[in-house]
Design an enzyme around this catalytic site. Structure first.
Site, PDB file in Angstrom:
ATOM      1  N   GLY A 104       0.719  -1.266  -0.007  1.00  0.00           N
ATOM      2  CA  GLY A 104       0.052   0.066   0.000  1.00  0.00           C
ATOM      3  C   GLY A 104       0.765   1.402   0.092  1.00  0.00           C
ATOM      4  O   GLY A 104       0.358   2.318  -0.376  1.00  0.00           O
ATOM      5  N   ASP A 106      -5.415   1.656  10.644  1.00  0.00           N
ATOM      6  CA  ASP A 106      -6.792   1.382  10.727  1.00  0.00           C
ATOM      7  C   ASP A 106      -7.129   1.042  12.282  1.00  0.00           C
ATOM      8  O   ASP A 106      -7.287   1.842  13.190  1.00  0.00           O
ATOM      9  CB  ASP A 106      -7.253   0.029   9.851  1.00  0.00           C
ATOM     10  CG  ASP A 106      -8.922  -0.066   9.947  1.00  0.00           C
ATOM     11  OD1 ASP A 106      -9.592   0.712  10.772  1.00  0.00           O
ATOM     12  OD2 ASP A 106      -9.213  -0.672   9.451  1.00  0.00           O
ATOM     13  N   PHE A 130     -13.881   3.072   4.438  1.00  0.00           N
ATOM     14  CA  PHE A 130     -13.008   2.209   3.574  1.00  0.00           C
ATOM     15  C   PHE A 130     -12.514   3.166   2.462  1.00  0.00           C
ATOM     16  O   PHE A 130     -13.271   3.753   1.765  1.00  0.00           O
ATOM     17  CB  PHE A 130     -13.769   1.068   2.927  1.00  0.00           C
ATOM     18  CG  PHE A 130     -12.345   0.145   2.302  1.00  0.00           C
ATOM     19  CD1 PHE A 130     -11.416  -0.633   3.059  1.00  0.00           C
ATOM     20  CD2 PHE A 130     -12.440   0.257   0.875  1.00  0.00           C
ATOM     21  CE1 PHE A 130     -10.685  -1.379   2.439  1.00  0.00           C
ATOM     22  CE2 PHE A 130     -11.708  -0.702   0.331  1.00  0.00           C
ATOM     23  CZ  PHE A 130     -10.670  -1.382   1.041  1.00  0.00           C
TER      24      PHE A 130
END
Ligand code: 5GP
Ligand code: MG
Length: 176
Positions: free
Chosen positions: A45, A103, A152
């Protein structure tokens, strides 16, 4: 923008992202002048974020990559697997972990606990995004580009089942 089976809309524009990264880069150069920091980029990512960030770093520095996996689709699996390990000696080094998004904070906590065992001179985190969930439990990082809600997001390196990493902006899922 339709990706796989969901609609996404623009959330953070490319120009905002780039401006913020330039600021963070400047700050890091000031904080790490003469420290030869080692950036440890968490794949997949963070690859675009890292590529843009380190081009704002004009002090002596190095970069390496590790890969973990805890996400499938839109949910964390709760298990963090190490897929590519660390190839650098970090003892006595000034370490800056480069992450795309925090997260629950589980991935980062494991990573920090892991790296501390090797006695780095210092250990800090630069993350592109931090979600409310981890802010609420008191996780704080030296450098955070944007704090966001718990929705998200994809784009700018972040994927939805491997799609969307190539988008220049950050997108948020649209609730139907
Ligand atoms: P955590 O362990 O903090 O719950 O999750 C960290 C990892 O989950 C991140 O490095 C990222 O790969 C993935 N992740 C968490 N939230 C999102 C999100 O909103 N979108 C995408 N694409 N990945 C996420
Ligand atoms: Mg990540």
């Amino acid at each position: 923008m339709f990706v796989k089976d969901r609609n996404f809309k623009i959330f953070i524009h490319e120009s905002q992202i780039q401006n913020r990264i330039a600021e963070l880069g400047k700050q890091i150069c000031t904080d790490y002048a003469d420290k030869n920091p080692l950036f440890i980029v968490i794949l997949n990512g963070a690859f675009i974020f890292a590529a843009d960030l380190i081009r704002h770093i004009d002090i002596d520095s190095e970069i390496t990559f590790v890969k973990y996996s805890s996400y499938e689709g839109m949910e964390s699996t709760g298990v963090v697997d190490e897929l590519i390990g660390l190839d650098a000696d970090i003892r006595e080094r000034h370490i800056i972990i480069v992450e795309d998004i925090v997260d629950s904070g589980m991935t980062m906590r494991e990573m920090l606990d892991d790296l501390k065992k090797y006695s780095p001179a210092s250990l800090e985190v630069v993350t592109l995004l931090q979600k409310e969930k981890s802010i609420a439990i008191g996780q704080k990082f030296q450098y955070t580009a944007f704090q966001i809600g718990d929705e998200f997001v994809i784009g700018y390196g972040l994927d939805y089942d491997q799609k969307g990493r190539n988008f220049k902006d950050i997108y948020i899922v649209e609730n139907e």
